[in-house]
Design a protein around this motif. Sequence first.
Motif, short mmCIF file in Angstrom:
data_model
loop_
_atom_site.label_atom_id
_atom_site.label_comp_id
_atom_site.label_asym_id
_atom_site.label_seq_id
_atom_site.Cartn_x
_atom_site.Cartn_y
_atom_site.Cartn_z
N ALA A 122 0.80 -1.22 0.00
CA ALA A 122 0.00 0.00 0.00
C ALA A 122 0.84 1.26 0.00
N THR A 123 2.11 1.18 0.40
CA THR A 123 2.94 2.37 0.44
C THR A 123 3.84 2.48 -0.79
N PRO A 125 4.73 3.02 -4.77
CA PRO A 125 4.13 3.72 -5.90
C PRO A 125 3.46 2.76 -6.87
N ARG A 126 2.38 3.23 -7.50
CA ARG A 126 1.64 2.44 -8.48
C ARG A 126 1.89 2.98 -9.88
N GLY A 130 -0.40 8.68 -8.94
CA GLY A 130 -1.39 8.69 -7.89
C GLY A 130 -2.56 9.59 -8.20
N ASP A 157 -4.83 3.58 -0.83
CA ASP A 157 -3.54 3.30 -0.21
C ASP A 157 -3.37 4.14 1.05
N HIS A 201 1.52 12.56 -1.12
CA HIS A 201 1.23 11.13 -1.24
C HIS A 201 0.77 10.78 -2.65
N ARG A 206 0.40 7.13 -5.02
CA ARG A 206 -0.59 6.43 -4.19
C ARG A 206 -2.01 6.92 -4.46
N ARG A 207 -2.95 6.02 -4.20
CA ARG A 207 -4.37 6.39 -4.27
C ARG A 207 -4.76 6.96 -2.92
#
Length: 368
Positions: A122-123, A125-126, A130, A157, A201, A206-207
Amino acid sequence: MARDAGFRTTLPVSGRRVLVVGGGSTALGRIAALRDAGAEITVIAPEVVQSVQDLAERGLLRWDSRAYDTADVSDHDLVVPATGDPGLDARVAGDAQAFGRWCTVPDAVPGPGSDTGSDTDATRPRAGGGSVTLVGGGPGDPGLITVAGLEAVRTADVVVTDRLAPLGVLHGLDVEVIDVGKIPRGRSTPQEAINRILVEHARAGRRVVRLKGGDSFVFGRGGEEMEACTAAGIPVVVVPGVTSAIAGPALAGIPVTHRGLTQGFTVVSGHVPPGDPRSTVDWGALARTGTDIVLLMAVATLPAITQTFVAEGLDPATPAVTIADAALPTQRVVRGDVATIASRVAEAGIGAPAVTIVGRVAGFAPSV
């Protein structure tokens, strides 16, 4: 032992003495779920996040500001380890077993919402960057958040939350929780800092969900947060919520509009009273509109507001009702009229959050 994600529905906690060890972001969802279920909560933690402190100051739980001691578990029916420290949580659970007390067991190792700051999926990067979703959580009961809002929280996230948000929806989620609650005349996170948290964030891929009570755009400063994110090039999605301006009266059985009684309603902030140089409300014109008046953030200023209404020609016998803690087990309703509502609210010890409605619908009683 009881599984942590299920105790709210599988154990009868209403009226039970529940000990929560830990008052950080890890504990926040659990504490809110217990409060929603009517438990008598004691929190033991040297420090707590702002929303937990607010609950303590409102008399909705007891906060013992110190380190945990083994003997603490003996006087409680249920023990909830929620420090975010695996070793300490295990010790608390072991003590509960030794004393023969029910105890919840975390379903997973502490995630990004824990006080230990573990690095989990969850922490990280996607792909694709974000985003920020502004979620209006409704009046406080987790059942009154919208389906879209709940889905946004469950897939986030990071959740940046307020003290009046439906914090019970955070229970059981592996998500980083950042509490930026603003306590009236108490601890407060500056809006500029909140904006910065959202942007930082989201830029990290992140979401991010910004979870508020009510609706983000009704005295929720959601517009400012949208501006900050947009200026930083962050995609923003808005999920509307049920504003307390309507939900509070409705939960007390009062429709803000009713045929034959009113042709409209006006919602205003009572954060600053009449005569204050910061006030931009024409209180005299408001008193003469002929609509019902819904006052938000007006507990402290209610005497000045009602006195002004009477001075500006509003009939002192006009019905008025104040609803505190709408949608929560602690909901209270105080009835009166424009001349008496402020004193009755004070006598009842009503504090924020509360909604006051002034007008003919405040005296509404359905025919049978």
